[in-house]
Design a protein around this motif. Structure first.
Motif, PDB file in Angstrom:
ATOM      1  N   GLN A  91      13.401  -3.725  30.349  1.00 14.18           N
ATOM      2  CA  GLN A  91      12.844  -2.938  29.248  1.00 14.18           C
ATOM      3  C   GLN A  91      12.755  -1.454  29.609  1.00 14.18           C
ATOM      4  OE1 GLN A  91      12.056  -4.051  26.263  1.00 14.18           O
ATOM      5  NE2 GLN A  91      12.338  -6.217  26.651  1.00 14.18           N
ATOM      6  N   PRO A  92      13.862  -0.823  29.996  1.00 17.56           N
ATOM      7  CA  PRO A  92      13.777   0.563  30.481  1.00 17.56           C
ATOM      8  C   PRO A  92      13.233   1.548  29.447  1.00 17.56           C
ATOM      9  CG  PRO A  92      16.069  -0.095  30.178  1.00 17.56           C
ATOM     10  CD  PRO A  92      15.229  -1.335  30.024  1.00 17.56           C
ATOM     11  N   SER A  93      13.606   1.432  28.201  1.00 12.34           N
ATOM     12  CA  SER A  93      13.112   2.372  27.183  1.00 12.34           C
ATOM     13  C   SER A  93      11.615   2.227  26.985  1.00 12.34           C
ATOM     14  CB  SER A  93      13.829   2.150  25.850  1.00 12.34           C
ATOM     15  OG  SER A  93      15.190   2.435  25.979  1.00 12.34           O
ATOM     16  N   TYR A  94      11.146   1.002  26.947  1.00 12.52           N
ATOM     17  CA  TYR A  94       9.718   0.749  26.768  1.00 12.52           C
ATOM     18  C   TYR A  94       8.926   1.259  27.975  1.00 12.52           C
ATOM     19  CZ  TYR A  94       5.473  -1.788  25.518  1.00 12.52           C
ATOM     20  OH  TYR A  94       4.182  -2.116  25.184  1.00 12.52           O
ATOM     21  N   ILE A  95       9.452   1.026  29.158  1.00 13.23           N
ATOM     22  CA  ILE A  95       8.785   1.490  30.371  1.00 13.23           C
ATOM     23  C   ILE A  95       8.735   3.016  30.394  1.00 13.23           C
ATOM     24  CG2 ILE A  95       8.923   1.568  32.906  1.00 13.23           C
ATOM     25  CD1 ILE A  95       8.035  -1.149  31.626  1.00 13.23           C
ATOM     26  N   TYR A  96       9.834   3.646  30.004  1.00 11.22           N
ATOM     27  CA  TYR A  96       9.852   5.111  29.937  1.00 11.22           C
ATOM     28  C   TYR A  96       8.774   5.617  28.982  1.00 11.22           C
ATOM     29  CZ  TYR A  96      11.210   9.825  28.742  1.00 11.22           C
ATOM     30  OH  TYR A  96      11.184  11.169  28.502  1.00 11.22           O
ATOM     31  N   GLN A  97       8.653   4.994  27.831  1.00  7.66           N
ATOM     32  CA  GLN A  97       7.642   5.406  26.851  1.00  7.66           C
ATOM     33  C   GLN A  97       6.228   5.251  27.413  1.00  7.66           C
ATOM     34  OE1 GLN A  97       8.435   3.077  23.354  1.00  7.66           O
ATOM     35  NE2 GLN A  97      10.202   4.313  22.762  1.00  7.66           N
ATOM     36  N   MET A  98       5.969   4.138  28.099  1.00 14.29           N
ATOM     37  CA  MET A  98       4.642   3.935  28.688  1.00 14.29           C
ATOM     38  C   MET A  98       4.361   4.978  29.762  1.00 14.29           C
ATOM     39  SD  MET A  98       3.792  -0.135  28.855  1.00 14.29           S
ATOM     40  CE  MET A  98       5.213  -0.637  29.791  1.00 14.29           C
TER      41      MET A  98
END
Length: 124
Positions: A108-115
């Motif tokens: 989940q790279p995009s989600y992790i980046y957002q967090m």
């Protein structure tokens, strides 16, 4: 212990399994597998052994900085330690990503980046 045995007996198989479990992208799987195969078997085994022996419980209570913890809901670690973290890390934000295990950055790279971005922006 299984990881140590796998590294020592069949590093190529372990590299393939780990690459497959960390991403759905076939090209990235190949990159991960090829990179792991280049690694030093003794260092990889020692990493697994040190991971088994590591215990941060005595030191974690001394952390006074803002802390971001991210776990997948399928990760054994979150189910084992969630209450401990909640009770001993008062300056923490804990996120549990539903349906994922411990490979969050590759799954989940995009989600992790957002967090991460949200955490950094809100804490500075």
């Amino acid at each position: 212990m299984l990881g140590i045995l796998a590294v020592e007996r069949n590093k190529h198989f372990l590299a393939k399994v780990l690459a497959y479990s960390h991403t759905k992208d076939k090209n990235y799987r190949k990159i991960l597998k090829d990179h792991m195969i280049k690694s030093n078997t003794m260092v990889w085994s020692k990493y697994y052994l040190e991971s088994l022996l590591f215990d941060c419980k005595k030191d974690i209570k001394d952390l006074s900085i803002q802390t971001l913890l991210m776990y997948g809901s399928k990760s054994d670690h979150i189910n084992t330690y969630l209450k401990f973290y909640q009770n001993n890390l008062p300056n923490s934000d804990i996120y549990v990503v539903q349906g994922e295990s411990h490979q969050l950055p590759t799954r989940q790279p995009s989600y992790i980046y957002q967090m991460l971005a949200g955490f950094i922006l809100n804490k500075t």
